[in-house]
Design a protein around this motif. Structure first.
Motif, PDB file in Angstrom:
ATOM      1  N   TYR A   9      -1.484 -37.351 -10.832  1.00  9.33           N
ATOM      2  CA  TYR A   9      -2.050 -38.521 -11.596  1.00  9.33           C
ATOM      3  C   TYR A   9      -2.729 -37.857 -13.124  1.00  9.33           C
ATOM      4  O   TYR A   9      -2.462 -37.226 -12.492  1.00  9.33           O
ATOM      5  N   MET A  10      -3.189 -39.630 -13.710  1.00  8.28           N
ATOM      6  CA  MET A  10      -3.679 -39.026 -14.839  1.00  8.28           C
ATOM      7  C   MET A  10      -5.212 -38.093 -14.839  1.00  8.28           C
ATOM      8  O   MET A  10      -5.434 -37.986 -13.771  1.00  8.28           O
ATOM      9  N   GLY A  11      -5.249 -36.923 -15.100  1.00 11.58           N
ATOM     10  CA  GLY A  11      -5.673 -35.438 -15.489  1.00 11.58           C
ATOM     11  C   GLY A  11      -5.923 -34.115 -14.681  1.00 11.58           C
ATOM     12  O   GLY A  11      -6.236 -34.022 -14.241  1.00 11.58           O
ATOM     13  N   LEU A  32       6.640 -35.759 -21.283  1.00  6.90           N
ATOM     14  CA  LEU A  32       7.064 -36.825 -22.039  1.00  6.90           C
ATOM     15  C   LEU A  32       6.600 -37.992 -22.139  1.00  6.90           C
ATOM     16  O   LEU A  32       7.473 -37.919 -23.109  1.00  6.90           O
ATOM     17  N   ASP A  33       5.077 -38.122 -22.290  1.00  2.00           N
ATOM     18  CA  ASP A  33       4.776 -39.464 -23.210  1.00  2.00           C
ATOM     19  C   ASP A  33       4.844 -38.589 -24.928  1.00  2.00           C
ATOM     20  O   ASP A  33       4.842 -39.818 -25.478  1.00  2.00           O
ATOM     21  N   TRP A  34       4.584 -37.644 -24.938  1.00  4.49           N
ATOM     22  CA  TRP A  34       5.132 -36.889 -26.691  1.00  4.49           C
ATOM     23  C   TRP A  34       6.157 -37.169 -26.876  1.00  4.49           C
ATOM     24  O   TRP A  34       6.115 -37.421 -28.169  1.00  4.49           O
ATOM     25  N   THR A  43       3.034 -45.128 -30.343  1.00  6.34           N
ATOM     26  CA  THR A  43       2.233 -44.404 -29.543  1.00  6.34           C
ATOM     27  C   THR A  43       1.908 -44.838 -28.124  1.00  6.34           C
ATOM     28  O   THR A  43       2.716 -46.268 -28.220  1.00  6.34           O
ATOM     29  N   ILE A  44       1.744 -44.425 -27.121  1.00  4.93           N
ATOM     30  CA  ILE A  44       1.872 -44.661 -26.212  1.00  4.93           C
ATOM     31  C   ILE A  44       1.125 -46.353 -25.426  1.00  4.93           C
ATOM     32  O   ILE A  44       2.198 -47.589 -25.036  1.00  4.93           O
ATOM     33  N   PRO A  45      -0.508 -46.070 -26.473  1.00  8.59           N
ATOM     34  CA  PRO A  45      -0.884 -47.450 -25.955  1.00  8.59           C
ATOM     35  C   PRO A  45      -0.279 -48.967 -26.952  1.00  8.59           C
ATOM     36  O   PRO A  45      -0.091 -49.878 -26.571  1.00  8.59           O
ATOM     37  N   ILE A  47       2.624 -48.930 -27.078  1.00  6.49           N
ATOM     38  CA  ILE A  47       4.058 -49.649 -26.538  1.00  6.49           C
ATOM     39  C   ILE A  47       3.876 -50.247 -24.942  1.00  6.49           C
ATOM     40  O   ILE A  47       4.449 -51.376 -25.661  1.00  6.49           O
ATOM     41  N   PHE A  48       2.594 -49.930 -24.999  1.00  3.37           N
ATOM     42  CA  PHE A  48       1.531 -50.821 -23.838  1.00  3.37           C
ATOM     43  C   PHE A  48       1.618 -52.403 -24.712  1.00  3.37           C
ATOM     44  O   PHE A  48       1.804 -53.150 -23.852  1.00  3.37           O
ATOM     45  N   ALA A  49       1.020 -51.995 -25.254  1.00  2.00           N
ATOM     46  CA  ALA A  49       0.591 -53.170 -26.014  1.00  2.00           C
ATOM     47  C   ALA A  49       1.426 -54.639 -26.396  1.00  2.00           C
ATOM     48  O   ALA A  49       1.801 -55.926 -26.411  1.00  2.00           O
ATOM     49  N   GLY A  55       7.803 -53.015 -20.431  1.00  2.00           N
ATOM     50  CA  GLY A  55       8.356 -52.314 -21.595  1.00  2.00           C
ATOM     51  C   GLY A  55       8.948 -50.438 -21.349  1.00  2.00           C
ATOM     52  O   GLY A  55       9.820 -49.602 -21.278  1.00  2.00           O
ATOM     53  N   PHE A  56       6.954 -50.472 -21.175  1.00  2.00           N
ATOM     54  CA  PHE A  56       7.178 -48.658 -20.720  1.00  2.00           C
ATOM     55  C   PHE A  56       8.182 -48.402 -20.029  1.00  2.00           C
ATOM     56  O   PHE A  56       8.368 -47.080 -20.270  1.00  2.00           O
ATOM     57  N   ARG A  57       8.062 -48.673 -18.506  1.00  2.00           N
ATOM     58  CA  ARG A  57       8.556 -48.186 -17.261  1.00  2.00           C
ATOM     59  C   ARG A  57      10.048 -47.502 -17.738  1.00  2.00           C
ATOM     60  O   ARG A  57      10.992 -46.869 -17.218  1.00  2.00           O
ATOM     61  N   ARG A  58      10.559 -49.142 -19.172  1.00  2.00           N
ATOM     62  CA  ARG A  58      12.194 -48.997 -18.771  1.00  2.00           C
ATOM     63  C   ARG A  58      12.101 -47.642 -20.113  1.00  2.00           C
ATOM     64  O   ARG A  58      13.453 -46.683 -20.372  1.00  2.00           O
ATOM     65  N   ILE A  59      11.512 -47.917 -21.049  1.00  2.00           N
ATOM     66  CA  ILE A  59      11.388 -47.017 -21.915  1.00  2.00           C
ATOM     67  C   ILE A  59      11.805 -45.222 -21.637  1.00  2.00           C
ATOM     68  O   ILE A  59      12.425 -43.813 -21.354  1.00  2.00           O
ATOM     69  N   GLU A  60      10.143 -45.318 -20.483  1.00  2.00           N
ATOM     70  CA  GLU A  60      10.054 -43.809 -19.521  1.00  2.00           C
ATOM     71  C   GLU A  60      10.943 -43.883 -19.117  1.00  2.00           C
ATOM     72  O   GLU A  60      11.242 -42.468 -18.539  1.00  2.00           O
ATOM     73  N   TYR A  61      12.100 -44.374 -17.939  1.00  2.00           N
ATOM     74  CA  TYR A  61      13.523 -43.858 -17.652  1.00  2.00           C
ATOM     75  C   TYR A  61      14.246 -43.509 -18.312  1.00  2.00           C
ATOM     76  O   TYR A  61      14.548 -42.173 -17.397  1.00  2.00           O
ATOM     77  N   SER A  76       6.340 -32.013 -18.505  1.00  2.00           N
ATOM     78  CA  SER A  76       5.073 -32.666 -17.531  1.00  2.00           C
ATOM     79  C   SER A  76       5.154 -34.204 -17.942  1.00  2.00           C
ATOM     80  O   SER A  76       5.531 -34.969 -18.775  1.00  2.00           O
ATOM     81  N   CYS A  77       5.141 -34.971 -16.337  1.00  2.00           N
ATOM     82  CA  CYS A  77       6.068 -36.399 -17.104  1.00  2.00           C
ATOM     83  C   CYS A  77       4.339 -37.161 -16.681  1.00  2.00           C
ATOM     84  O   CYS A  77       3.137 -36.214 -16.667  1.00  2.00           O
ATOM     85  N   GLY A  78       4.692 -38.579 -16.651  1.00  2.00           N
ATOM     86  CA  GLY A  78       3.295 -38.894 -17.245  1.00  2.00           C
ATOM     87  C   GLY A  78       3.084 -39.540 -15.296  1.00  2.00           C
ATOM     88  O   GLY A  78       3.494 -39.357 -14.667  1.00  2.00           O
ATOM     89  N   GLY A  79       2.130 -40.234 -15.214  1.00  2.00           N
ATOM     90  CA  GLY A  79       0.958 -40.340 -14.117  1.00  2.00           C
ATOM     91  C   GLY A  79       2.452 -41.264 -13.412  1.00  2.00           C
ATOM     92  O   GLY A  79       1.921 -40.956 -11.698  1.00  2.00           O
ATOM     93  N   GLY A  80       2.955 -42.006 -13.981  1.00  2.00           N
ATOM     94  CA  GLY A  80       3.397 -42.906 -12.957  1.00  2.00           C
ATOM     95  C   GLY A  80       5.077 -43.210 -12.854  1.00  2.00           C
ATOM     96  O   GLY A  80       5.707 -43.373 -11.971  1.00  2.00           O
ATOM     97  N   LYS A 115      -9.533 -36.368 -24.623  1.00  2.00           N
ATOM     98  CA  LYS A 115      -8.761 -37.674 -25.370  1.00  2.00           C
ATOM     99  C   LYS A 115      -8.581 -38.467 -25.399  1.00  2.00           C
ATOM    100  O   LYS A 115      -7.472 -39.709 -26.315  1.00  2.00           O
ATOM    101  N   LYS A 116      -7.536 -38.127 -24.878  1.00  2.00           N
ATOM    102  CA  LYS A 116      -6.167 -39.313 -24.487  1.00  2.00           C
ATOM    103  C   LYS A 116      -6.223 -40.212 -24.282  1.00  2.00           C
ATOM    104  O   LYS A 116      -6.989 -40.866 -23.627  1.00  2.00           O
ATOM    105  N   PRO A 117      -5.883 -41.498 -24.892  1.00  2.00           N
ATOM    106  CA  PRO A 117      -6.169 -42.543 -24.478  1.00  2.00           C
ATOM    107  C   PRO A 117      -5.317 -43.067 -23.562  1.00  2.00           C
ATOM    108  O   PRO A 117      -4.240 -42.761 -23.177  1.00  2.00           O
ATOM    109  N   GLU A 139      -2.323 -45.369  -3.510  1.00  2.00           N
ATOM    110  CA  GLU A 139      -0.528 -45.604  -3.660  1.00  2.00           C
ATOM    111  C   GLU A 139       0.021 -45.021  -3.863  1.00  2.00           C
ATOM    112  O   GLU A 139       1.509 -45.416  -3.807  1.00  2.00           O
ATOM    113  N   ARG A 140       0.041 -44.077  -4.577  1.00  2.00           N
ATOM    114  CA  ARG A 140       0.707 -43.130  -5.667  1.00  2.00           C
ATOM    115  C   ARG A 140       1.177 -42.245  -4.566  1.00  2.00           C
ATOM    116  O   ARG A 140       2.117 -40.911  -4.921  1.00  2.00           O
ATOM    117  N   GLU A 141       0.693 -41.400  -3.940  1.00  2.00           N
ATOM    118  CA  GLU A 141       0.363 -40.256  -3.570  1.00  2.00           C
ATOM    119  C   GLU A 141       1.364 -40.339  -2.535  1.00  2.00           C
ATOM    120  O   GLU A 141       2.722 -39.267  -2.440  1.00  2.00           O
TER     121      GLU A 141
END
Ligand code: S3P
Length: 182
Positions: A9-11, A32-34, A43-45, A47-49, A55-61, A76-80, A115-117, A139-141
């Motif tokens: 998870y995040m954090g 992976l986010d970097w 930036t990740i925010p 891409i989400f916006a 859209g973000f999940r397709r790019i992440e894939y 290191s992957c993203g939490g999702g 400090k990561k958004p 949900e994610r476990e």
């Protein structure tokens, strides 16, 4: 070939521990986010916006499929990341997956320290964020638990604790015990 893939998870400390583990063993480190941010030049925010979570999940894939092909990598992957498409099965095929498991309390504290958004945790109220972490984690476990290894993470608020976790992670993965320069 040495591919170590950190999920959780995040954090949880994926970036912190991934970077330290990679350095201790002289293996290239990727977050992976970097990687997404530098490849997309956004930036990740952003891409989400602009493209929404889908859209973000397709790019992440797509980016996961690039980085997880590298021969030597601590990733290191993203939490999702493990929770979409067949990503967790793919990661298990590609390398040694480790679920960094932390309590909601530890996750919350780490998120406050960082400090990561995080576009998915925009709730302002501390109690709202804590509630969100608890339910989202449940949900994610099931996805996280599909990792080959599970590693418990406690508060990582100083170098000694980070180095200790790197030692424990190294034994879990049957890597040489690292020595740390002061
Ligand atoms: C996400 C986690 C983030 C980032 C994006 C979505 C998630 O990565 O990929 O904001 O779905 O949990 P971190 O886990 O590194 O914060």
């Amino acid at each position: 070939m040495m591919r170590i893939i950190l999920i959780g998870y995040m954090g949880a400390g994926k970036t912190t521990l991934g970077k330290a583990l990679a350095k201790a063993h002289n293996i290239p480190f990727y977050d992976l986010d970097w990687y997404i941010e530098s490849r997309m030049r956004k930036t990740i925010p952003q891409i989400f916006a602009e493209q929404g979570e889908d859209g973000f999940r397709r790019i992440e894939y797509n980016m996961l499929h690039e980085v997880a092909e590298f021969d030597e990598v601590v990733l290191s992957c993203g939490g999702g990341t493990p929770c979409f498409f067949d990503n967790i099965d793919y990661m298990n095929q590609q390398g040694e997956t480790v679920y960094l498991k932390a309590s909601p309390d530890v996750l919350y504290t780490h998120l406050q320290m960082g400090k990561k958004p995080r576009p998915l945790l925009h709730e302002q109220e501390p109690t709202a964020i804590q509630t969100k972490i608890q339910s989202h984690l449940l949900e994610r476990e099931p996805y996280y638990r599909k990792a080959k290894h599970i590693f418990s993470v406690d508060f990582l608020d100083n170098f000694e604790k980070i180095n200790n976790s790197v030692r424990q992670l190294s034994s879990l993965l049957h890597l040489q015990q690292p020595t740390f320069n002061k």
